[in-house]
Structures are given as C-alpha cells and as structure tokens.
Design a protein around this motif. Structure first.
Motif: not given
Lengths: 300, 300
Positions: A271, A273-274, A276-278
């Motif tokens: 996804h 935006e995923a 952005q997940i560290p």
DNA sequence: CCTACCCCCAAGCCATACTTATGGCATGGA
DNA sequence: TCCATGCCATAAGTATGGCTTGGGGGTAGG
C-alpha cells in the motif's frame, strides 16, 4: 494533567511554572480550569504554596497512572520507529520464498534484531488479494513478459529484478548438450511438456506460439520439485525459472538457457502509505538489497 | 487520544467526525498531528475508510487504558462532589466532642452515608494548630467572654452559638438551693475552687475579680468528670459549661445558673477555601444545624 | 459513465491560551 | 512598625493553534 502533577510535585503554582518554563498565571489558569470541571477545589492555597485536598490527592493518583501509561505508549511507538520492535507480514511466491526472501529476512534480522517478520507463501494473485485484505504488508510477485503487472490502483509496485527462464530436460535428451549454451525452443517442439502455474503455463503457450509451434502440455504443477522429478524420469521437458532451480535443483536434470525467451519480472507490492511504516520500509529495503545483488535489473 | 479512539471505533475519519460533531478535516488534522509526533503512520487510508497499523493498534490499547483511567478519575471526583464519598476531619474540644459533634455526625451520616467523618479531641489552641497544619478540616473551638477569638488571618471563623456557664456545688453546700435560680458568685467567695483548662481558669479568675473577690483555686483539670467527682465529695466548687454537664452529669452535684457570668461562645473554624470542598461544606452545615437548635445564638 | 463516499489540501476566521502588568495577602527581618 | 520577599489572583492584550469552508483526487458501486 501534567500541569497538576507538577503542581503536586513542587508544592506550589509558581514552582510548577518554573518547572514547566511557563509563567505563574498560566499555571494558575490551568489549575482553575481543572478545578472548574472537577467541581471541587483540588488544592488549598496557603501562604507558602499550595496543599492538595482529598480530591486533589485522588486526582493525583489517577494522573500518575495515566502519565505512566502515556510514557509506556510513547516508549512502544518509539521502539517501532527505532526498529527495535514491529511486525512485517510478507506474502511471496514459493520460489522467491525459498531463496530471496530468506536471505532478505536474514539481512533484516541482522540489521534490526527486534523485528518480527512473518512469511507466507502465495502465488501472485493470492498475494495481491492478501495485500488488499490487509493480511500482509508486502507482496512479492512476478509477471512473465507480455503479461499485465499486478496491482490495481492504490498499490505501489516496485520492480525487483528479473528471473530468467531455463529449459529443463532429461539428461538423456538429445538436446541436453552444453549447459551454458542457449537452446532454441523449437528443438523441443515435438516433446511432451509440463506446465507450471496457470500464468506460467499461459506464458509457455504464448512463447511457443511465437516460436511457431504448439507445445504438447500433458502435465502441470506449480511444484518445481515435482516438475524436475518428472523430467528426470524422461517423462517431459519444461521451462522453469532460475529461482525455482536455485531453490531445489534436481541433479538428474539438464538445464540450458532458453533462446529468445524473456525473463519474468519480480515485483514488490505494498500500500502506498505502508512505506512510511518503519518496519515495512526496512523490510522493503532488505528485499530490494537482496534482489539487486541476486538478479539482473529489469530491462523493460 | 479520544479522537483516535473514535477513529478506531468507527473505522473512518469521517465517521469519527460525525461521532464527535466535528468536520472531517478537523479530525484528519488531529490524526496527522498525532502521527507526526508518533513518527509513524497510525492508520492506512483505504477507499472505504481507514485501517489501523500495528502502531495504531498499540496506541489504541494504551488509549483505551488511559480512557478507562480518566473515567475512573472523573467518577471519583464526581462521587466527592455528590457527597457519595469524601473525608472530613474534625477537631473539637472535649465537651462539644461528646455532645454536639456526635449529633452533627449522626445528622451528616443520615444525609450523606458515604462520607467518612473523623473526629479528634483537642482544646482550642491545639485545634487551631492542627487546622493550620492541615491535619484537620474543621476546628470546633470556643472563647470565653472577654477573650480574643482564635483564628489568625486566613482562617474563617463562624460563631456557633453560646454555652452558658453553671455553678457546680456539692449538694450539701448552703448555696445548693433551687436549681433554676441564678446564684451570685460572691456567695462562693470563701469556698475552695477547682479550675478548668488554662483559658477557663483565666476566665474564672477574671470573672471573680469583677465580682470583687479572688477565688481560692486549689485544684485544676480540664476533665469535667473529675471536676464533678471532686465537687461531689465537697472538696470544691466550680464553674462548668453547660455542654460539659450535658456530656456527663454527676448526680451527686448541684447545678445553678451563675448570675452575671456571660456564656462562652462556640466557633467553627476552617480555611477560607475549605468551604468549597463539598464534604467539608456539608459537615459544616450539619454542625451549624445542630448548634442552632441546641445552643442560644451568640449575643455579641 | 456517473454518482457517492472518503480522504487530502489550502485559506480564513475564531477561540483558546499564554504573556505582561498589577494588586492583595501573609510571612520574616530590620 | 515598616519594608522586603514570595505566593497567588485578576485583568487585558496578543498570538498561536485549531476548526471551518471550499475545492480536488481517487476509488468502489450502480
């Protein structure tokens, strides 16, 4: 809340203001507001400072508990940001799951030992479905040349190298010759074939049509060990990706490059935006680091 | 925090906005701010709403715990405001502590069963000291006529009726006559006297001086039972407050009103702001309700 | 193909909150 | 007794932040 705790800690409004780097009226106003919505005084104003009332003491106990919880929450989140914690769920097609992904997982574990990486095997369509359903964070897929890449709309698709296809023959086959010399598909036009997964079989058919013949596909499986076992017995020939051969190479088969057969392209999907997940970002990096060193870059 | 919980509950930012009575961008901004200081996305924006990330789920757990704690805090405070809980600490001089205060405590317990009322006996100076030290919430004290009332500066002093003084004699005393007829102090000018507490003895001396004689004070105690025991044996005469006689009346003594002796005045003292504390206010009311019905109002 | 829903972005306005300034009050020392 | 010190409250001004309105992109469902 924090203000009230500071008042209780220092024992005076002015002291709390100094501790917070504010002015005294600011703290006083906050306290007044807090008392207003509490409906009862929280402190008694004494000449030398303030003294907590019973209600103030009760509130302080709760405030302390809340502060502890807030601290725990920030610690948890910080651990995730600093990659000391976090979970990444991967879906990968089997031959990548047996080769590239374990290498990437090792690399990732080395870089960030605290991460919890979970892998499940899934063919590309299923992997995309799981990504859509939010069951995994990253999907490792592929498409053969000429097929439409996966990923509808809001999914981000990152090319991750190419995986050449090899002709796999029985050692006893007339064309089993020198391993590194490309072999024309047409040499196997009259052989019995074994197909792979649905999309692989479709690609095989299309490729052979281009070469001018229709392959006699009698068997089919996406299990590359089974495929090689059949071939080893002289029951068929096949077109297998290099990764599958890397994962499990049956010593009884001969492998030759396929002339004019374009490799399949690997993709990592997630996804938008995923990234952005560290934890997801670092996992993605590890995967791309591995694929960059283990497979040729995509040519188109 | 509450905003994030609402987002998680409804599964969408717009839904949370509806639930909170806000607009969608407002909630979106809050979420963005929260994610900014968290350093990682908390939700994934999907076409049909949002989906919590791992960090979001972690935060939600903490947020739920915090919300529970906040709710508990408000419940505790509300219980105190509604007088379903709370503590009041009283300091009262002994004869009031044996008469008026128990009555007031019963009244208060009837009105607000949840309150925790604690009483300790203390002579007026000690009671004021305890009030100053924050050890009690209300001090029940008295002053004799002509003495300076207690309470320095920031203490609020509320008159709570008057307590007349009675001459207490042995039944065998020549002046033991009709109980309700006032007796002139001078009739006892040649008797042996017993004094009370320090301030009471001072008042006795001053009153006798005004009457024109100096009493022969040979004994002294603030224990009104002991006092009456001595008097009963014919060893002394004394001047006792009516409250002390109400608390413990020795049947062997005679009691007569004292002519021209002004009553002592009762006071309730508290910190000025303490009246805003629900439990303290209601306790004060109960005490004043009792004193209003049991003692004459102060005349000056 | 169009509508509906959800989300983001940008700009403006209003409210909240912090600041400065001032005064009252109690304590402690000269 | 008077002054100095600390503490807290109040009042007024200002600025920051936050909510609103208006507009756009994108994706499912009819």
């Amino acid at each position: 809340m924090l203000i009230f705790r500071e008042i209780a800690r220092t024992g005076s409004i002015a002291g709390a203001a100094r501790g917070l780097g504010w002015t005294q009226p600011a703290v006083s106003q906050h306290l007044r507001h807090l008392e207003r919505q509490a409906g009862t005084p929280l402190v008694l104003r004494r000449p030398r400072g303030v003294q907590l009332t019973e209600a103030g003491r009760a509130l302080l106990r709760h405030a302390d508990a809340i502060a502890t919880r807030v601290q725990a929450a920030t610690a948890d989140l910080e651990a995730m940001v600093q990659l000391r914690a976090g979970t990444v769920r991967l879906a990968a097609f089997p031959s990548a799951g047996a080769t590239l992904i374990p290498a990437a997982m090792s690399l990732l574990a080395e870089r960030h030992p605290g991460l919890d990486v979970r892998l499940r095997a899934a063919e590309p369509p299923q992997a995309v479905a799981q990504l859509d359903a939010g069951e995994v964070d990253l999907a490792i897929t592929f498409t053969h040349a000429g097929q439409t890449p996966p990923g509808t709309g809001e999914l981000t698709r990152i090319p991750a190298g190419q995986d050449p296809l090899r002709l796999v023959l029985p050692r006893t086959h007339p064309s089993a010759g020198p391993p590194d010399t490309p072999l024309d598909l047409r040499a196997l036009a009259d052989d019995t074939w074994i197909g792979g997964c649905e999309r692989c079989t479709a690609h095989l058919l299309q490729t052979c049509e281009l070469a001018g013949f229709t392959p006699d596909i009698r068997h089919g499986t996406d299990d590359y060990v089974l495929t090689q076992a059949l071939i080893a017995r002289g029951l068929a020939v096949g077109l297998l990706p290099q990764l599958a051969l890397d994962a499990a190479r049956d010593p009884r088969v001969a492998v030759r490059p396929a002339l004019d057969v374009r490799p399949r392209t690997l993709y990592v999907l997630h996804h938008r935006e995923a990234e952005q997940i560290p934890a997801v970002r670092s996992a993605l990096r590890a995967i791309l680091d591995i694929t960059a060193t283990h497979t040729p870059a995509p040519t188109g």
